[in-house]
Motif scaffolding. Structure first.
Motif, PDB file in Angstrom:
ATOM      1  N   ASP A  58       0.873  -1.182   0.000  1.00  0.00           N
ATOM      2  CA  ASP A  58       0.000   0.000   0.000  1.00  0.00           C
ATOM      3  C   ASP A  58       0.904   1.225   0.000  1.00  0.00           C
ATOM      4  O   ASP A  58       1.186   1.827   1.039  1.00  0.00           O
ATOM      5  CB  ASP A  58      -0.913  -0.020   1.237  1.00  0.00           C
ATOM      6  CG  ASP A  58      -1.883   1.161   1.266  1.00  0.00           C
ATOM      7  OD1 ASP A  58      -1.950   1.897   0.267  1.00  0.00           O
ATOM      8  OD2 ASP A  58      -2.539   1.347   2.305  1.00  0.00           O
ATOM      9  N   GLU A  59       1.389   1.600  -1.181  1.00  0.00           N
ATOM     10  CA  GLU A  59       2.396   2.645  -1.291  1.00  0.00           C
ATOM     11  C   GLU A  59       1.905   4.005  -0.836  1.00  0.00           C
ATOM     12  O   GLU A  59       2.645   4.780  -0.227  1.00  0.00           O
ATOM     13  CB  GLU A  59       2.902   2.730  -2.737  1.00  0.00           C
ATOM     14  CG  GLU A  59       3.729   1.518  -3.171  1.00  0.00           C
ATOM     15  CD  GLU A  59       4.263   1.672  -4.583  1.00  0.00           C
ATOM     16  OE1 GLU A  59       3.769   2.576  -5.305  1.00  0.00           O
ATOM     17  OE2 GLU A  59       5.165   0.894  -4.959  1.00  0.00           O
ATOM     18  N   ASP A  60       0.659   4.353  -1.118  1.00  0.00           N
ATOM     19  CA  ASP A  60       0.170   5.680  -0.764  1.00  0.00           C
ATOM     20  C   ASP A  60      -0.491   5.714   0.612  1.00  0.00           C
ATOM     21  O   ASP A  60      -0.955   6.764   1.066  1.00  0.00           O
ATOM     22  CB  ASP A  60      -0.789   6.220  -1.825  1.00  0.00           C
ATOM     23  CG  ASP A  60      -2.001   5.317  -2.053  1.00  0.00           C
ATOM     24  OD1 ASP A  60      -2.238   4.411  -1.217  1.00  0.00           O
ATOM     25  OD2 ASP A  60      -2.703   5.504  -3.072  1.00  0.00           O
ATOM     26  N   GLU A  86      -2.146  -1.456  -3.478  1.00  0.00           N
ATOM     27  CA  GLU A  86      -2.017  -1.541  -4.932  1.00  0.00           C
ATOM     28  C   GLU A  86      -1.713  -2.987  -5.344  1.00  0.00           C
ATOM     29  O   GLU A  86      -2.000  -3.399  -6.474  1.00  0.00           O
ATOM     30  CB  GLU A  86      -0.889  -0.634  -5.434  1.00  0.00           C
ATOM     31  CG  GLU A  86      -1.146   0.857  -5.272  1.00  0.00           C
ATOM     32  CD  GLU A  86      -0.892   1.343  -3.841  1.00  0.00           C
ATOM     33  OE1 GLU A  86      -1.578   2.294  -3.411  1.00  0.00           O
ATOM     34  OE2 GLU A  86      -0.029   0.746  -3.167  1.00  0.00           O
ATOM     35  N   GLN A  87      -1.117  -3.737  -4.427  1.00  0.00           N
ATOM     36  CA  GLN A  87      -0.804  -5.145  -4.671  1.00  0.00           C
ATOM     37  C   GLN A  87      -1.184  -5.960  -3.443  1.00  0.00           C
ATOM     38  O   GLN A  87      -0.873  -5.561  -2.314  1.00  0.00           O
ATOM     39  CB  GLN A  87       0.687  -5.320  -4.956  1.00  0.00           C
ATOM     40  CG  GLN A  87       1.129  -6.775  -5.102  1.00  0.00           C
ATOM     41  CD  GLN A  87       2.614  -6.891  -5.348  1.00  0.00           C
ATOM     42  OE1 GLN A  87       3.123  -6.393  -6.357  1.00  0.00           O
ATOM     43  NE2 GLN A  87       3.324  -7.565  -4.442  1.00  0.00           N
ATOM     44  N   LYS A  89      -1.857  -7.935  -9.831  1.00  0.00           N
ATOM     45  CA  LYS A  89      -2.203  -7.199  -8.610  1.00  0.00           C
ATOM     46  C   LYS A  89      -2.367  -8.108  -7.396  1.00  0.00           C
ATOM     47  O   LYS A  89      -2.695  -7.628  -6.310  1.00  0.00           O
ATOM     48  CB  LYS A  89      -3.481  -6.386  -8.841  1.00  0.00           C
ATOM     49  CG  LYS A  89      -3.311  -5.284  -9.886  1.00  0.00           C
ATOM     50  CD  LYS A  89      -4.603  -4.502 -10.080  1.00  0.00           C
ATOM     51  CE  LYS A  89      -4.412  -3.415 -11.137  1.00  0.00           C
ATOM     52  NZ  LYS A  89      -5.663  -2.643 -11.357  1.00  0.00           N
TER      53      LYS A  89
END
Length: 424
Positions: free
Chosen positions: A188-190, A196-197, A271
């Motif tokens: 969860d990059e943001d 996101e993956q 994903k």
């Protein structure tokens, strides 16, 4: 192989008993001793991909190998077979041989639409080589009503590139290791709470062959139906549902609300790092340029276990005595070692004969992997007539549990629904 056959559990369009079908004339041309030609049998099946091509080759080779039996195929979708078989047999224009998802076999056996095959199992040399677990799914009320054309364990397909990026060198062996790996693979990059993956695409309803959750229940020592009685509301199953609901909701290793089709799409798009499926996932992976691995479902507290998806081939009650005997000649041919090897390697399913040599299995890496996993698999709801209703009740419980409702209460409700279905 596409997954279309796996979910072929639509309710029958015709639900009446198939009275008097066995006495009707078959649509094939009767032959044999004292006749002017071979016995001609019609065979309905729903294999439409590479498996369908190899099956047709096997049938043509069988036809050419002798002059007493001719098989003519009619390829239909599994859903169309399910919708039209009873009405066609009642009208006397159905097939003598039919293939179907194994969970449908008890329905037709219960409606007297199929011919018992115990004599084939007891008297044919090649039938003796069918693996016990595969033969078990053909039994209804103690009688064999079909032979397997497919028996494959559900397994985990995983994206090797995503594993490498996460630094995971070995596939997890236990549930706890599996969840830990899925957490590492969830990104969860943001930081918005929606990864996101995902580490795992875990369907909570309409799963592949409805076998995902039974596999998890089996892994913790649970079950759904035993000896005709619902056991879904067991402490082991409650514990299993609580465990995975927590992993999905709190650790966010998978989205909620996924169907089996959704999990395929999430995995194929890159994903999700892992998903649970069958041999068709090898084609999906290749089509999407995914370097994939295959592993058994990691061991739960009670050990390694998985539900197996099956397809059955049966002789209908429309077949006259000589036609039923001719059909069994084909079955014997189908389970001969060389033909069983050809079918396995061409379809991607583990071999259905114990006589197939290990070096032949090794020719297909997918078959080899699934064959290695197969000993820990078991048939799903063998002999249960109303299996569709049973699995629908399970589906409702698993989907609502992963959405946040109480697993204990949900399984209690499922138990009541399943008990009612078993009594009907």
């Amino acid at each position: 192989m596409k997954k279309s056959w796996v979910g072929a559990a639509a309710m029958l369009a015709a639900t009446g008993m198939l009275a008097g079908c066995a006495s009707q004339s078959g649509s094939g041309t009767s032959g044999g001793t004292g006749s002017s030609g071979p016995v001609t049998l019609t065979f309905w099946h729903g294999y439409t991909e590479a498996d369908g091509d190899v099956l047709q080759e096997i049938i043509e080779e069988f036809n050419d190998s002798q002059d007493e039996v001719t098989i003519e195929t009619e390829v239909k979708t599994w859903a169309v077979i399910d919708e039209t078989l009873l009405t066609s047999l009642s009208a006397g224009n159905g097939p003598q041989i039919v293939a179907m998802p194994a969970e449908r076999l008890p329905v037709y056996a219960d409606k007297k639409a199929l011919t018992p095959l115990d004599e084939f199992y007891s008297g044919d040399e090649n039938a003796a080589s069918i693996p016990d677990a595969a033969a078990e799914m053909e039994i209804v009320d103690g009688v064999h009503y079909g032979v397997p054309t497919g028996f494959v364990p559900l397994s985990v397909f995983y994206n090797k590139a995503l594993f490498d990026e996460a630094g995971i060198e070995e596939f997890p062996a236990t549930w706890d290791e599996w969840v830990a790996a899925a957490k590492e693979l969830t990104i969860d990059e943001d930081g918005d709470g929606t990864p996101e993956q995902y580490g795992l695409a875990l369907a909570d309803h309409a799963t592949v062959g409805n076998g995902v959750w039974p596999s998890l229940f089996f892994g913790n020592g649970g079950d759904i139906v035993q000896d005709g009685t619902s056991v879904i509301n067991s402490p082991e199953n409650v514990e299993t549902l609580e465990y995975w609901a927590q992993a999905v909701r709190e650790d966010k290793i998978s989205p909620t609300g996924l169907s089996g089709i959704d999990t395929d799409e999430l995995y194929s798009s890159g994903k999700a790092a892992m998903t649970i499926g069958g041999p068709w996932m090898s084609f999906i992976s290749a089509d999407n340029n995914i370097d994939y691995g295959i592993a058994g479902i990691p061991a739960g507290p009670a050990g390694e276990a998985s539900a197996a998806i099956g397809v059955s081939m049966a002789v209908t009650a429309q077949a006259e005595e000589n036609e039923a005997a001719a059909a069994q000649e084909f079955f014997s041919y189908f389970f001969s070692p060389d033909v069983a090897a050809k079918w396995s390697l061409g379809s991607g399913w583990p071999p259905l004969s114990d006589e197939v040599a290990a070096e032949q299995v090794a020719e297909n890496p997918v078959v080899a992997s699934l064959t290695e996993i197969a000993p820990s698999s078991r048939p799903l709801l063998p002999g249960v007539v109303n299996s569709s209703d049973v699995l629908a009740a399970m589906d409702e419980a698993t989907q609502k549990a992963l959405a946040g409702e109480d697993p204990g209460q949900l399984l209690e409700q499922a138990d009541q629904a399943i008990s009612s279905a078993l009594q009907n």
